[in-house]
Motif scaffolding. Structure first.
Motif, PDB file in Angstrom:
ATOM      1  N   TYR A 164       0.874  -1.031  -0.057  1.00 19.91           N
ATOM      2  CA  TYR A 164       0.030  -0.034  -0.044  1.00 19.91           C
ATOM      3  C   TYR A 164       1.022   1.219  -0.001  1.00 19.91           C
ATOM      4  O   TYR A 164       1.704   1.232   0.686  1.00 19.91           O
ATOM      5  CB  TYR A 164      -1.069  -0.068   1.263  1.00 19.91           C
ATOM      6  N   PHE A 165       0.449   2.225  -0.794  1.00 17.08           N
ATOM      7  CA  PHE A 165       1.332   3.528  -1.139  1.00 17.08           C
ATOM      8  C   PHE A 165       0.713   4.475  -0.810  1.00 17.08           C
ATOM      9  O   PHE A 165      -0.392   4.592  -1.238  1.00 17.08           O
ATOM     10  CB  PHE A 165       1.944   3.411  -2.476  1.00 17.08           C
ATOM     11  N   GLU A 166       1.613   5.400  -0.188  1.00 18.53           N
ATOM     12  CA  GLU A 166       1.175   6.803   0.122  1.00 18.53           C
ATOM     13  C   GLU A 166       1.959   7.724  -0.703  1.00 18.53           C
ATOM     14  O   GLU A 166       3.040   8.038   0.102  1.00 18.53           O
ATOM     15  CB  GLU A 166       0.902   7.213   1.568  1.00 18.53           C
ATOM     16  N   ILE A 167       1.844   8.303  -1.806  1.00 16.06           N
ATOM     17  CA  ILE A 167       2.668   9.185  -2.508  1.00 16.06           C
ATOM     18  C   ILE A 167       2.315  10.540  -2.250  1.00 16.06           C
ATOM     19  O   ILE A 167       1.203  11.022  -2.541  1.00 16.06           O
ATOM     20  CB  ILE A 167       2.181   8.508  -3.980  1.00 16.06           C
ATOM     21  N   PRO A 168       3.297  11.271  -2.130  1.00 14.77           N
ATOM     22  CA  PRO A 168       3.440  12.851  -1.683  1.00 14.77           C
ATOM     23  C   PRO A 168       3.042  13.479  -2.899  1.00 14.77           C
ATOM     24  O   PRO A 168       3.266  13.108  -4.172  1.00 14.77           O
ATOM     25  CB  PRO A 168       4.514  13.330  -1.054  1.00 14.77           C
ATOM     26  N   ASP A 190      -3.069   7.737  -2.867  1.00 18.13           N
ATOM     27  CA  ASP A 190      -3.089   6.481  -2.069  1.00 18.13           C
ATOM     28  C   ASP A 190      -3.588   5.307  -2.766  1.00 18.13           C
ATOM     29  O   ASP A 190      -4.819   5.263  -3.207  1.00 18.13           O
ATOM     30  CB  ASP A 190      -3.945   6.932  -0.704  1.00 18.13           C
ATOM     31  N   PHE A 191      -2.854   4.099  -2.916  1.00 18.90           N
ATOM     32  CA  PHE A 191      -3.274   3.207  -3.680  1.00 18.90           C
ATOM     33  C   PHE A 191      -2.512   1.910  -3.219  1.00 18.90           C
ATOM     34  O   PHE A 191      -1.599   1.991  -2.767  1.00 18.90           O
ATOM     35  CB  PHE A 191      -3.249   3.428  -4.988  1.00 18.90           C
ATOM     36  N   GLN A 201      -3.163  -6.625  -9.334  1.00 18.86           N
ATOM     37  CA  GLN A 201      -4.396  -5.682  -9.100  1.00 18.86           C
ATOM     38  C   GLN A 201      -4.014  -4.472  -8.434  1.00 18.86           C
ATOM     39  O   GLN A 201      -3.021  -4.306  -7.657  1.00 18.86           O
ATOM     40  CB  GLN A 201      -5.128  -6.704  -8.258  1.00 18.86           C
ATOM     41  N   VAL A 202      -4.631  -3.424  -9.009  1.00 18.29           N
ATOM     42  CA  VAL A 202      -4.465  -2.087  -8.589  1.00 18.29           C
ATOM     43  C   VAL A 202      -5.650  -1.646  -7.739  1.00 18.29           C
ATOM     44  O   VAL A 202      -6.957  -1.589  -8.738  1.00 18.29           O
ATOM     45  CB  VAL A 202      -3.903  -1.223  -9.412  1.00 18.29           C
ATOM     46  N   ARG A 203      -5.543  -1.011  -6.579  1.00 22.56           N
ATOM     47  CA  ARG A 203      -6.739  -0.453  -6.014  1.00 22.56           C
ATOM     48  C   ARG A 203      -6.499   0.953  -5.609  1.00 22.56           C
ATOM     49  O   ARG A 203      -5.448   1.209  -4.887  1.00 22.56           O
ATOM     50  CB  ARG A 203      -7.180  -1.292  -4.681  1.00 22.56           C
ATOM     51  N   VAL A 204      -7.397   1.944  -6.079  1.00 21.07           N
ATOM     52  CA  VAL A 204      -7.201   3.336  -5.809  1.00 21.07           C
ATOM     53  C   VAL A 204      -8.111   3.789  -4.697  1.00 21.07           C
ATOM     54  O   VAL A 204      -9.139   3.904  -4.911  1.00 21.07           O
ATOM     55  CB  VAL A 204      -7.078   4.039  -7.190  1.00 21.07           C
ATOM     56  N   GLN A 205      -7.315   4.351  -3.442  1.00 18.92           N
ATOM     57  CA  GLN A 205      -8.327   4.764  -2.655  1.00 18.92           C
ATOM     58  C   GLN A 205      -8.357   6.340  -2.643  1.00 18.92           C
ATOM     59  O   GLN A 205      -9.559   6.940  -2.589  1.00 18.92           O
ATOM     60  CB  GLN A 205      -7.610   4.440  -0.912  1.00 18.92           C
ATOM     61  N   ARG A 206      -7.362   6.980  -2.843  1.00 21.70           N
ATOM     62  CA  ARG A 206      -7.148   8.391  -3.308  1.00 21.70           C
ATOM     63  C   ARG A 206      -6.677   8.852  -4.447  1.00 21.70           C
ATOM     64  O   ARG A 206      -5.363   8.614  -4.768  1.00 21.70           O
ATOM     65  CB  ARG A 206      -6.811   9.227  -1.870  1.00 21.70           C
ATOM     66  N   GLY A 207      -7.059   9.940  -5.359  1.00 18.73           N
ATOM     67  CA  GLY A 207      -6.247  10.286  -6.375  1.00 18.73           C
ATOM     68  C   GLY A 207      -6.711   9.593  -7.690  1.00 18.73           C
ATOM     69  O   GLY A 207      -7.501   8.685  -7.858  1.00 18.73           O
TER      70      GLY A 207
END
Length: 322
Positions: A164-168, A190-191, A201-207
């Motif tokens: 899980y990534f949080e990218i600035p 955030d994905f 599989q890619v899941r996008v939570q924000r952006g």
């Protein structure tokens, strides 16, 4: 009372000697799976040193090559007789260890690939990372990951597993992430990305994230609240993301809503450092709803056994549901 103690003591001593010989025999069974000439010679010496050794080895060999253990090693779908398990008793630990060693030989075929990774997690482990570009990463169970920054360009690769990534937002250039067939370009997002069994599989939570499959020559933009699977031939149909279930692992949970137990067991297997065997085909279709801690997979299995009225047998590195 004196006579009773005098007669019990030799019997107890004899049982201890038998247990010792059995332990040694089981150790030899494991050693002989890949023994050197010196080890084979040492085994012959041990075997001829005492008639009890030969008897113990014959008994251990019969158990080890018996149908229940062979079937478990070959298919992980054996039906074990309780009487046999009682006879094996505490020696099951040795047999289970040997079985797991032999079964798992094939699982190390990706060692060269994993050696390229900067970060690894074992089964059941999660690991938090702070990357050089300021991105935050949470690696899930049994994952391999690496990253670098060259000329302000951050790049990363998920060799296997899930993250899980949080990218600035302040990246000079988007981060580029490779996971199996897909390349992801992203910033201020955030994905989650998984790469398991040859499929990403890619899941996008924000952006938003930009996805590309070079082998298929296809690309797409995936927005918040959506997910997509990616194989060598390109993208599947986009699906809606359910963060409460799809991303529950990020919060250290496993959440299921009317999920077939077969799929639930598949998910729990990712976090349990051993084998989970279901001997009842009817269990697979039972709908399960529950919210569990992912760091306690054995408790999950006990709960599943309770709510499905199943019997559960627990051994080192092995759980059987009947």
């Amino acid at each position: 009372m004196t006579d009773t103690h005098q007669s019990a003591a030799p019997e107890e001593a004899q049982n201890m000697l038998q247990d010792s010989a059995m332990d040694q025999a089981l150790d030899w069974l494991i050693t002989l799976e890949c023994a050197s000439n010196e080890q084979k010679a040492a085994f012959d010496n041990w075997l001829n040193a005492d008639p009890a050794h030969a008897h113990a080895f014959a008994k251990a060999n019969a158990i080890w090559n018996g149908e229940p253990v062979l079937a478990a090693a070959q298919t992980l779908q054996t039906r074990r007789a309780p009487s046999l398990l009682r006879r094996i008793g505490r020696h099951w630990k040795h047999l289970a260890t040997a079985a797991v060693v032999i079964i798992c030989v094939g699982s190390y075929s990706n060692v060269p690939l994993r050696l390229q990774a900067d970060h690894l997690t074992v089964v059941g482990e999660r690991q938090r990372l702070q990357l050089e570009d300021g991105s935050k990463v949470l690696l899930n169970t049994n994952s391999a990951f690496s990253s670098k920054v060259v000329n302000a360009q951050a790049s990363a690769r998920l060799y296997q597993g899930e993250a899980y990534f949080e990218i600035p937002a302040d990246l000079e250039l988007p981060m580029v992430l490779d996971a199996g067939p897909v390349r992801v370009s992203v910033r201020d997002t955030d994905f989650a990305v998984s790469y398991l069994n040859g499929e990403a599989q890619v899941r996008v939570q924000r952006g938003d994230v930009d996805l590309r499959v070079s082998s298929a020559g296809t690309q797409m933009r995936l927005s918040a609240g959506n997910s997509v699977r990616i194989g060598p031939n390109g993208f599947s149909k986009t699906a809606r993301l359910n963060p409460q279930t799809d991303l529950a692992w990020v919060q250290g949970r496993l959440v299921f809503e009317n999920c077939p137990m077969g799929k639930v067991l598949d998910e729990v297997r990712r976090y349990y450092p051993g084998w989970i065997v279901s001997n009842n085909d009817k269990l697979a279709s039972i709908a399960v709803t529950g919210n569990y801690r992912l760091d306690q997979p054995l408790d999950i299995l006990r709960s599943l056994a309770h709510i499905t009225s199943s019997n559960i047998s627990e051994f080192p590195a092995l759980v059987i549901l009947n």
